[in-house]
Design an enzyme around this catalytic site. Sequence first.
Site, mmCIF file in Angstrom:
data_model
loop_
_atom_site.group_PDB
_atom_site.id
_atom_site.type_symbol
_atom_site.label_atom_id
_atom_site.label_comp_id
_atom_site.label_asym_id
_atom_site.label_seq_id
_atom_site.Cartn_x
_atom_site.Cartn_y
_atom_site.Cartn_z
ATOM 1 N N ARG A 182 31.396 -8.922 45.356
ATOM 2 C CA ARG A 182 31.678 -8.930 46.794
ATOM 3 C C ARG A 182 30.742 -9.919 47.459
ATOM 4 N NH1 ARG A 182 31.355 -3.429 45.230
ATOM 5 N NH2 ARG A 182 33.349 -2.311 45.407
ATOM 6 N N LYS A 206 28.509 -0.644 46.444
ATOM 7 C CA LYS A 206 28.790 0.412 47.416
ATOM 8 C C LYS A 206 28.277 1.748 46.907
ATOM 9 C CE LYS A 206 32.910 -1.494 49.653
ATOM 10 N NZ LYS A 206 34.349 -1.269 49.942
ATOM 11 N N HIS A 264 36.785 -12.555 49.650
ATOM 12 C CA HIS A 264 37.324 -11.437 48.877
ATOM 13 C C HIS A 264 38.549 -11.852 48.080
ATOM 14 C CE1 HIS A 264 36.532 -7.167 48.308
ATOM 15 N NE2 HIS A 264 37.832 -6.996 48.143
ATOM 16 N N ARG A 267 37.308 -12.780 44.656
ATOM 17 C CA ARG A 267 37.035 -11.585 43.851
ATOM 18 C C ARG A 267 38.347 -11.020 43.301
ATOM 19 N NH1 ARG A 267 34.066 -6.514 43.347
ATOM 20 N NH2 ARG A 267 35.252 -4.762 44.157
ATOM 21 N N HIS A 290 34.534 -0.248 40.737
ATOM 22 C CA HIS A 290 35.450 0.727 41.317
ATOM 23 C C HIS A 290 35.202 2.116 40.744
ATOM 24 C CE1 HIS A 290 38.595 -2.574 42.424
ATOM 25 N NE2 HIS A 290 37.629 -2.480 43.321
ATOM 26 N N TYR A 299 44.259 -4.673 42.774
ATOM 27 C CA TYR A 299 43.871 -6.069 42.565
ATOM 28 C C TYR A 299 44.814 -6.828 41.641
ATOM 29 C CZ TYR A 299 39.459 -5.629 44.988
ATOM 30 O OH TYR A 299 38.523 -5.483 45.953
#
Length: 331
Positions: A182, A206, A264, A267, A290, A299
């Site tokens: 990211r 995250k 993004h 990515r 994830h 994705y």
Amino acid sequence: MRHLSITLYTVPPAPNITESSGRQDFVALDINCGENLARNTMNIDAFIADCRLRGLSRRTIESYTYYSRKLATFLNGRPLSPCTVTAWANYLQGNGYKPATIGKFKTLSLSYLRWCMETQEDDTDYEACIKAMRRLRPPRCSRSRHALSKEQVMDLLAQPNSRRYKGLRDACVLHLCYCTLRISEVLQLEYPDIDLAGRTIRIIGKGNKERTVPLPDMTANLLSRYIGKVVRKPKVFPVSYNIFMQHFHAYARAAGLEDEITPHYLRHSGATHMYQNGAPLAYLSKLLGHSSLAITEIYLSVNPEDLKQAMSFHPLNAGVIKQEAGISPSI
């Protein structure tokens, strides 16, 4: 006394709320507007402070701050109630926001209301407010994203002038985004996170989840060149997000890409290209950081021919049955 202007919104009453009780919420503004305004502002400030204490990422806190300020502006001195929450939901749906943006507003609003229910001791029916917010249904939109082609990516990666410091820095950032990082993770990198000898990068993503991302040869060589030339600072890439985005859009335009694309997309494109080259979905999920394979599937840009080829391996396919029986598929 300073006069506070109040914007009134006419909205249908939420279920289990009578029209008269809804009107009373708005009439009460004339008496308690200043007090409500001060309380809303103080609560939102306390909510954001609590988010920082819980260790949420900088970008998440910035996002929460932006959306909560929008909520405070809308309330404009009105108390939190099922009626005003319903008005907020109707406002979001009726003002041209994209479905993804409405979803973010809903997530923030629910987080804030749950925080209020746990921390505030007043007569507000926060449970009813949460139920009213949950009735907000953003329009459905396709969650799949379109990847850039490999040629488009290579054109974009070639735009920075890597003979100059800023161009070399930007080239490294673009490469790392294409390696499934990211943009926020790239700009937060510190030198101890990078292992050039092992060609890996340690990422704190995250939710403070840690993962290790291997580097392809071209990216590792470019990064080694950059680190060998720069004067070391705390951050590997000492550039703000806004400044980098100005550069990024210039590179995108020079590569003939749409203005709406963001880092993004790189990515997403990197993950899609690896999948198309045969990378297992479970491995991609780890690289992307994830929490579930369902998120990773967003994705993937899979064309119909790829699906036909995948189906050719199904046990019920005639060719597979013949192979398992020891019969040549050509028979």
